[in-house]
Design an enzyme around this catalytic site. Structure first.
Site, short mmCIF file in Angstrom:
data_model
loop_
_atom_site.label_atom_id
_atom_site.label_comp_id
_atom_site.label_asym_id
_atom_site.label_seq_id
_atom_site.Cartn_x
_atom_site.Cartn_y
_atom_site.Cartn_z
N THR A 121 0.81 -1.23 0.00
CA THR A 121 0.00 0.00 0.00
C THR A 121 0.84 1.28 0.00
OG1 THR A 121 -1.43 1.34 1.45
CG2 THR A 121 -0.18 -0.39 2.51
N GLU A 123 0.29 3.60 1.85
CA GLU A 123 0.45 4.01 3.26
C GLU A 123 1.88 3.74 3.75
OE1 GLU A 123 -1.44 5.16 6.20
OE2 GLU A 123 -2.40 6.18 4.54
N TYR A 145 -0.99 0.39 10.91
CA TYR A 145 -1.38 -0.28 9.66
C TYR A 145 -0.22 -0.25 8.66
CZ TYR A 145 -3.55 -0.79 5.04
OH TYR A 145 -3.84 -1.17 3.75
N LYS A 149 2.02 -3.39 7.21
CA LYS A 149 2.07 -3.66 5.77
C LYS A 149 3.50 -3.64 5.24
CE LYS A 149 -2.13 -4.32 4.05
NZ LYS A 149 -2.49 -5.39 3.08
P1 NAP Z 1 -11.55 -4.54 2.50
O1 NAP Z 1 -12.75 -4.23 1.67
O2 NAP Z 1 -11.49 -4.07 3.91
O3 NAP Z 1 -11.39 -6.14 2.50
C1 NAP Z 1 -10.56 -6.79 3.41
C2 NAP Z 1 -10.91 -8.25 3.46
O4 NAP Z 1 -10.05 -8.87 4.43
C3 NAP Z 1 -12.35 -8.55 3.89
O5 NAP Z 1 -12.86 -9.56 3.05
C4 NAP Z 1 -12.18 -9.10 5.31
O6 NAP Z 1 -13.15 -10.07 5.61
C5 NAP Z 1 -10.81 -9.77 5.22
N1 NAP Z 1 -10.21 -9.96 6.53
C6 NAP Z 1 -10.15 -9.10 7.57
N2 NAP Z 1 -9.58 -9.67 8.63
C7 NAP Z 1 -9.26 -10.93 8.26
C8 NAP Z 1 -8.66 -12.03 8.93
N3 NAP Z 1 -8.27 -11.95 10.20
N4 NAP Z 1 -8.50 -13.19 8.25
C9 NAP Z 1 -8.91 -13.30 6.95
N5 NAP Z 1 -9.50 -12.29 6.27
C10 NAP Z 1 -9.67 -11.12 6.92
O7 NAP Z 1 -10.23 -4.04 1.80
P2 NAP Z 1 -9.94 -3.70 0.25
O8 NAP Z 1 -10.15 -2.24 0.04
O9 NAP Z 1 -10.65 -4.68 -0.61
O10 NAP Z 1 -8.37 -3.91 0.19
C11 NAP Z 1 -7.82 -5.20 -0.15
C12 NAP Z 1 -6.38 -5.25 0.33
O11 NAP Z 1 -5.61 -4.23 -0.30
C13 NAP Z 1 -6.17 -5.04 1.83
O12 NAP Z 1 -5.09 -5.85 2.21
C14 NAP Z 1 -5.81 -3.57 1.95
O13 NAP Z 1 -5.06 -3.36 3.12
C15 NAP Z 1 -5.01 -3.39 0.67
N6 NAP Z 1 -5.01 -2.05 0.07
C16 NAP Z 1 -6.19 -1.42 -0.16
C17 NAP Z 1 -6.19 -0.17 -0.79
C18 NAP Z 1 -7.46 0.56 -1.09
O14 NAP Z 1 -7.38 1.78 -1.35
N7 NAP Z 1 -8.60 -0.10 -1.12
C19 NAP Z 1 -4.96 0.40 -1.18
C20 NAP Z 1 -3.78 -0.29 -0.93
C21 NAP Z 1 -3.82 -1.53 -0.33
P3 NAP Z 1 -14.21 -9.85 6.81
O15 NAP Z 1 -15.06 -8.72 6.37
O16 NAP Z 1 -14.90 -11.15 6.90
O17 NAP Z 1 -13.41 -9.52 8.03
O1 G4F Z 2 -10.63 6.85 3.34
P1 G4F Z 2 -9.54 6.76 4.34
O2 G4F Z 2 -9.88 6.17 5.66
O3 G4F Z 2 -8.36 5.99 3.63
P2 G4F Z 2 -6.77 5.91 3.93
O4 G4F Z 2 -6.47 6.21 5.34
O5 G4F Z 2 -6.09 6.73 2.89
O6 G4F Z 2 -6.50 4.36 3.70
C1 G4F Z 2 -6.99 3.66 2.55
O7 G4F Z 2 -6.02 3.76 1.51
C2 G4F Z 2 -4.77 3.12 1.80
C3 G4F Z 2 -3.88 3.33 0.58
O8 G4F Z 2 -3.24 4.57 0.67
C4 G4F Z 2 -5.02 1.65 2.06
F1 G4F Z 2 -3.85 1.01 2.29
C5 G4F Z 2 -5.94 1.48 3.25
O9 G4F Z 2 -6.23 0.10 3.46
C6 G4F Z 2 -7.24 2.21 2.96
O10 G4F Z 2 -7.91 1.55 1.91
O11 G4F Z 2 -8.95 8.21 4.64
C7 G4F Z 2 -8.46 9.04 3.61
C8 G4F Z 2 -8.14 10.42 4.17
C9 G4F Z 2 -7.29 10.41 5.45
O12 G4F Z 2 -6.29 11.39 5.33
C10 G4F Z 2 -8.24 10.79 6.55
O13 G4F Z 2 -7.65 11.48 7.64
O14 G4F Z 2 -9.36 11.05 4.53
C11 G4F Z 2 -9.19 11.71 5.78
N1 G4F Z 2 -10.49 11.86 6.41
C12 G4F Z 2 -11.08 13.04 6.75
N2 G4F Z 2 -12.25 12.82 7.36
C13 G4F Z 2 -11.30 10.86 6.78
C14 G4F Z 2 -12.42 11.45 7.38
N3 G4F Z 2 -11.20 9.52 6.67
C15 G4F Z 2 -12.21 8.76 7.13
N4 G4F Z 2 -12.12 7.42 6.99
N5 G4F Z 2 -13.31 9.31 7.72
C16 G4F Z 2 -13.48 10.66 7.88
O15 G4F Z 2 -14.46 11.13 8.43
#
Ligand code: NAP
Ligand code: G4F
Length: 314
Positions: A121, A123, A145, A149
């Site tokens: 990520t 992050e 987090y 990662k």
């Molecule tokens: P997400 O919607 O939160 O999905 C995460 C999945 O992980 C869910 O299916 C959840 O299942 C499962 N999980 C949680 N705890 C677990 C455990 N203890 N054992 C097995 N499975 C577990 O996340 P996403 O946005 O699809 O992201 C997918 C991956 O990419 C994650 O690893 C995230 O950190 C990474 N990532 C995401 C972004 C982004 O912007 N979306 C960017 C960079 C990296 P349950 O609901 O059943 O707990």
């Molecule tokens: O939507 P966020 O919670 O995503 P964040 O922290 O960027 O993380 C996501 O992206 C990562 C990749 O860069 C992934 F690895 C991670 O698993 C996840 O998918 O917050 C985005 C931004 C932050 O700066 C936060 O401080 O939005 C700001 N923010 C402002 N108000 C808020 C809020 N975030 C959330 N969740 N809720 C608020 O009310």
């Protein structure tokens, strides 16, 4: 071809399952069967074979690896909400860091020729040391987090170098969709804009509006994951759009789309601020474009508008 996806029921897991099923794969998904089911993202995919397991439990990972005999493993399972990682840092490390090690070990023992994708990520760049961020940029994670990662990222590289595994890390920047969890900021804003315009909510309470994020569509980003595992050699890639926008800009675009002035409805509260913030993320996807021929198809405004359209229909 057989694929195993951890986190199959999440945002990315569901889009990746769709993509692989379309390509004719047999797809197995690990899912954590909790008391309240969390399978709504994949309920429309009866061909997806869900197997119960947990990344904190080596026995269940081993059993799933043996049963699925995968050619490709996508490790998407995670405690993925950055803000919660300060409340549950040990659990976040157990799932995101040690969970990855457990999957790598299960592959080594039971499917040594399987190709492996790790969900790294942006992050990990945290307090960014270079703009834009690329594969060679120094890491500086700013949350439990991000630190967890980073452990998983380096462990994947270590297993590649130690055991010759075909293991690749996708350093993905934020990617969104209508299937994004409701706590994440884009979904929270889209949901509020739709509800406020239909008079079902009266305000939107957010944290810091200044951070900037490089956002893409989850559909585009799961395509990049698959492409990485089709290469002859494993490698690490930044997946991003190269554009960044503040949370305030995102709020403005969403409220304009429903003909409202965001300033009349948005309030900030400490509750949604973080102990340490990641202020600016913007990626340089040149390597992925050149080596994987990958291009994002959605713009940031199209993504937000799609998210609002879906909420409006609901
Ligand atoms: P997400 O919607 O939160 O999905 C995460 C999945 O992980 C869910 O299916 C959840 O299942 C499962 N999980 C949680 N705890 C677990 C455990 N203890 N054992 C097995 N499975 C577990 O996340 P996403 O946005 O699809 O992201 C997918 C991956 O990419 C994650 O690893 C995230 O950190 C990474 N990532 C995401 C972004 C982004 O912007 N979306 C960017 C960079 C990296 P349950 O609901 O059943 O707990
Ligand atoms: O939507 P966020 O919670 O995503 P964040 O922290 O960027 O993380 C996501 O992206 C990562 C990749 O860069 C992934 F690895 C991670 O698993 C996840 O998918 O917050 C985005 C931004 C932050 O700066 C936060 O401080 O939005 C700001 N923010 C402002 N108000 C808020 C809020 N975030 C959330 N969740 N809720 C608020 O009310």
């Amino acid at each position: 071809m057989r694929a195993l996806i951890t986190g199959a029921t999440g945002q990315d897991g569901s889009y990746l399952s769709e993509l692989l099923l379309q390509k004719g794969y047999e797809v197995y998904g690990m899912f954590t069967q909790r008391a309240t089911p969390s399978t709504r993202n994949v309920d429309h995919l009866p061909e997806l074979k869900l197997l119960k397991g947990d990344l904190t439990d080596q026995g269940s990972i081993d059993a799933i690896m043996k049963e699925s005999e995968p050619d490709e493993v996508y490790n998407l399972g995670a405690q993925s909400f950055v803000k919660s990682s300060w409340d549950i840092p040990e659990y976040t490390g157990n799932v995101n860091a040690l969970g990855t090690l457990r999957v790598l070990d299960a592959i080594r023992k039971y499917s040594p020729y399987a190709r492996f994708y790790q969900a790294s990520t942006s992050e990990m760049f945290g307090q960014v040391q270079e703009v834009p961020q690329k594969e060679t940029t120094m890491f500086y994670p700013r949350s439990p987090y991000g630190v967890a990662k980073l452990y998983a990222h380096w462990m994947t590289i270590n297993y590649r170098e130690s055991f010759g595994m075909h293991a690749s890390c996708g350093i993905l920047f934020n990617h969104e969709s209508p299937r994004r969890g409701e706590h994440f900021v884009t979904r929270k804003i889209a949901l509020a804009a739709a509800r406020i315009s239909q008079k079902k909510q009266h305000e939107l309470v957010l944290g810091n509006l200044d951070p900037q994020r490089d956002i893409g569509h989850a559909k585009d980003y799961v395509r990049a994951m698959w492409l990485m595992l089709q290469q002859d050699d494993p490698d690490d890639y930044v997946i991003a759009t190269g554009e960044t926008h503040s949370i305030e800009e995102m709020v403005q675009v969403c409220f304009e789309y429903v003909n409202l002035d965001w300033k009349d409805y948005v309030r900030q509260d400490e509750e949604f601020m973080r102990p340490a913030e990641v202020n600016l993320l913007v990626g340089d996807p040149s390597k992925a474009k050149e080596k994987l021929s990958w291009e994002p198809e959605y713009t940031w405004k199209e993504i937000l508008q799609e998210m609002i359209d879906v909420e409006m229909k609901k």
